[in-house]
Structures are given as C-alpha cells and as structure tokens.
Write an enzyme that holds these catalytic residues in place. Structure first.
Site, mmCIF file in Angstrom:
data_model
loop_
_atom_site.group_PDB
_atom_site.id
_atom_site.type_symbol
_atom_site.label_atom_id
_atom_site.label_comp_id
_atom_site.label_asym_id
_atom_site.label_seq_id
_atom_site.Cartn_x
_atom_site.Cartn_y
_atom_site.Cartn_z
ATOM 1 N N MET A 30 13.695 -3.210 -4.683
ATOM 2 C CA MET A 30 14.149 -4.604 -4.626
ATOM 3 C C MET A 30 13.353 -5.460 -5.618
ATOM 4 O O MET A 30 13.326 -6.689 -5.504
ATOM 5 C CB MET A 30 13.995 -5.151 -3.209
ATOM 6 C CG MET A 30 14.860 -4.382 -2.200
ATOM 7 S SD MET A 30 15.290 -5.325 -0.743
ATOM 8 C CE MET A 30 13.673 -5.581 -0.031
ATOM 9 N N HIS A 37 5.792 1.252 -6.474
ATOM 10 C CA HIS A 37 7.054 1.565 -7.162
ATOM 11 C C HIS A 37 6.788 2.458 -8.381
ATOM 12 O O HIS A 37 7.525 3.412 -8.643
ATOM 13 C CB HIS A 37 7.722 0.273 -7.652
ATOM 14 C CG HIS A 37 8.067 -0.703 -6.571
ATOM 15 N ND1 HIS A 37 7.451 -1.924 -6.451
ATOM 16 C CD2 HIS A 37 8.964 -0.651 -5.564
ATOM 17 C CE1 HIS A 37 7.959 -2.587 -5.431
ATOM 18 N NE2 HIS A 37 8.885 -1.838 -4.871
HETATM 19 P P1 AMP Z 1 11.032 -2.072 -1.970
HETATM 20 O O1 AMP Z 1 11.156 -2.629 -3.338
HETATM 21 O O2 AMP Z 1 9.979 -2.709 -1.136
HETATM 22 O O3 AMP Z 1 12.372 -1.932 -1.279
HETATM 23 O O4 AMP Z 1 10.492 -0.573 -2.167
HETATM 24 C C1 AMP Z 1 11.161 0.326 -3.010
HETATM 25 C C2 AMP Z 1 10.592 1.701 -2.783
HETATM 26 O O5 AMP Z 1 9.199 1.691 -3.083
HETATM 27 C C3 AMP Z 1 10.727 2.183 -1.328
HETATM 28 O O6 AMP Z 1 11.073 3.557 -1.318
HETATM 29 C C4 AMP Z 1 9.360 1.947 -0.784
HETATM 30 O O7 AMP Z 1 9.025 2.806 0.297
HETATM 31 C C5 AMP Z 1 8.496 2.243 -1.991
HETATM 32 N N1 AMP Z 1 7.181 1.618 -1.831
HETATM 33 C C6 AMP Z 1 6.930 0.328 -1.499
HETATM 34 N N2 AMP Z 1 5.600 0.129 -1.381
HETATM 35 C C7 AMP Z 1 5.004 1.318 -1.623
HETATM 36 C C8 AMP Z 1 3.655 1.769 -1.646
HETATM 37 N N3 AMP Z 1 2.634 0.949 -1.373
HETATM 38 N N4 AMP Z 1 3.422 3.063 -1.935
HETATM 39 C C9 AMP Z 1 4.437 3.910 -2.207
HETATM 40 N N5 AMP Z 1 5.746 3.549 -2.204
HETATM 41 C C10 AMP Z 1 6.025 2.276 -1.916
#
Ligand code: AMP
Length: 282
Positions: A30, A37
């Site tokens: 997102m 990410h």
């Molecule tokens: P988001 O943009 O928050 O929807 O996250 C996108 C992807 O990045 C999702 O698969 C999350 O689980 C992953 N993600 C977010 N934060 C972390 C983190 N601290 N470590 C590893 N992966 C992450």
C-alpha cells in the site's frame, strides 16, 4: 522502471513475460515503503526474472472509521526507492480502475478471517483476499511475497491460493525491525516520540513470552498473562485487542504450549493500531 496504471495493460505485459517463460515475482503493497517492503522486493529479485510491485491503498479493506483518508502517501519517494531497488514494473492503479461501476464480487476465506484481527476489523480480510486475488489475476505471478508481520494475512492468502487453484507460490518473509525491535510499519509515522517509545512494549512482551516458553513453561495462560501484564503496564497503551498464544495453522488460541506457537499482539496507542508477532518453535 515502467509505471502501469491500467489493469488490462499490466495483464498484457505479464502475459508477454509468461510467453517468454520469464517468471514474475509480485510484491503487493500500500506504499509508504520502508525496509520491510524492500526485503520482500530483494527476495523477489533473487527468485524471479521480473519483479512487479503494486502500490494500491485498497479502500475495501478499511472500515469507515479507519484511517483510509489519512493513510500515508509518499508516491515520489516510493518511486525512487523502487527504481533504486531495481524493480521492473510498478503497478499503481486507482480505485476506479480496480473497482469500476458494477463491481460486485468478493472472496471470503471463512474461519481464518474471523479470528485475531478479523474480530476487530469486520470485512477487512475479505477486502484483502479480493484485492490480492485481483492482483494475482492481473500480474500473473509465479511467486508472490508477503511479510510475516501480517501473519494472519499470509495464512488467509495461502488458503485462498490453495482453495482457488491460483497456481502462485506464496512466499512469506521475516519481519524487519528497527534496531530497538519495533516492527517497521507505514503506520509508525503516526507515532509521536513518546508513543513510539511506548510501542516498544510490544517487542518486550513478545520476547518475555518467548523466554517463558523456552524456559519450559507449558501453560499458555501463564504466557498470555505475562504478555498482557506487560502491555497494560504501559500507560500510553489505550487498548489491548489481543495478546495470546495461537496455533499458527488454525489461529486458534492454545491452552497448552505446543511445538509451534504463534505469539500475536494487537494494541492501540492512542488511535494508532499496531500489530506484531513471533513464532516460537520448541
Ligand atoms: P503494507 O504496505 O503494509 O500493506 O505491506 C505490504 C507487505 O509488506 C505485506 O506483505 C506486509 O506484511 C509486508 N510488511 C510490512 N511491514 C513489514 C515488516 N516490518 N517486515 C516485513 N514485511 C513487512
């Protein structure tokens, strides 16, 4: 790096790669990109010929009273980070492209979607599984990369991919943390410096629980109490939504410590909702 906004064009590009037997790795996000990410992107680049990153703040996974409107948007710096990371394609549709007039389908992964975060965010996981299924159909990845940070999400997506014969490997990558242990999250920017310091109680609670299990505690209620006692001792924690020991496959709460234990926490600090987890294998 090419930037594509139209699903049909993205699909044509993906089809072109598939015809040339190039594997595609998809990293759905997102935006407001951080090192969490970027770790997913790095892994995808190692394992695939082409890496596609999507940035889409999916409205259907937000409740009306959640933070959709103020969710951080950092498009320019995101694009630079993706270029620097060597991403091939950024897919960045808008909501009208993803949900045109008349859109009326949704995917529900029953059972798993009602536990943990599902109990506090009704409809959230249906929004997630529907948009991820759309992204799979648009980008046609051989592999898709998700973070363990959203553990329940990874289990739901795995279930959906298996149930619906999606034919895409789901790869789950470790949680990336700040040096003091706070899990990286786009939402951390909502935290004041006091709140950010208070948020460290989450990692302390996870580690204290893991230590108890590793030192031989077999009663999950004792481990749960330890986590909750620590969390409520932090004055800036406004709500503990859940903090307990779960079976990582079913997401059911455990009463006895087992071989595989998922410690999972969701709390609010002020209005900011934070989640984190740790797998403890014994
Ligand atoms: P988001 O943009 O928050 O929807 O996250 C996108 C992807 O990045 C999702 O698969 C999350 O689980 C992953 N993600 C977010 N934060 C972390 C983190 N601290 N470590 C590893 N992966 C992450």
């Amino acid at each position: 790096m090419e930037i594509i906004r139209i699903p049909r064009i993205m699909q044509q590009i993906s089809e072109g790669h598939r015809l040339k037997c190039r594997s595609i790795g998809l990293v759905p996000t997102m935006g407001a990109l951080h090192e969490g990410h970027l770790s997913l992107i790095k892994r995808s680049k190692c394992e695939n010929d082409i890496t596609v990153v999507s940035i889409f703040i999916n409205p259907t996974q937000f409740d009306p009273n959640e933070d959709l409107d103020k969710y951080p948007k950092e498009v320019d710096s995101d694009i630079q980070k993706l270029k620097d990371a060597g991403v091939d394609t950024l897919f960045m549709p808008d909501a009208v492209q993803m949900y045109p007039d008349g859109f009326s389908s949704s995917i529900k992964v029953s059972g798993l979607d009602e536990k943990l975060c599902g109990a506090f965010r009704p409809g959230h996981f249906s929004g997630v599984s529907t948009v991820v299924c759309k992204l799979f159909n648009i980008a046609r990845p051989a592999r898709a990369y998700f973070g363990q940070k959203d553990f329940q999400q990874t289990q739901i997506i795995r279930r959906m991919a298996a149930d619906l014969n999606i034919g895409c490997e789901i790869v789950v990558c470790p949680i990336v943390r700040e040096s003091d242990g706070l899990a990286k999250s786009s939402r951390n920017i909502y935290l004041s410096s006091e709140s950010r310091a208070a948020a460290l109680v989450i990692y302390r609670a996870l580690n204290a629980a893991a230590d108890l299990i590793r030192s031989g505690e077999s009663n999950a209620a004792v481990v749960k109490k330890k986590m909750n006692d620590l969390l409520v001792s932090e004055p800036l924690v406004s709500e503990v939504q859940y903090a307990a020991v779960y079976d990582p496959s079913t997401l059911d709460e455990l009463s006895q410590i087992s071989k595989e234990n998922l410690l999972a926490i969701a709390i609010k600090i002020g209005e900011t909702r934070l989640i984190d987890n740790m797998l403890v294998l014994i």
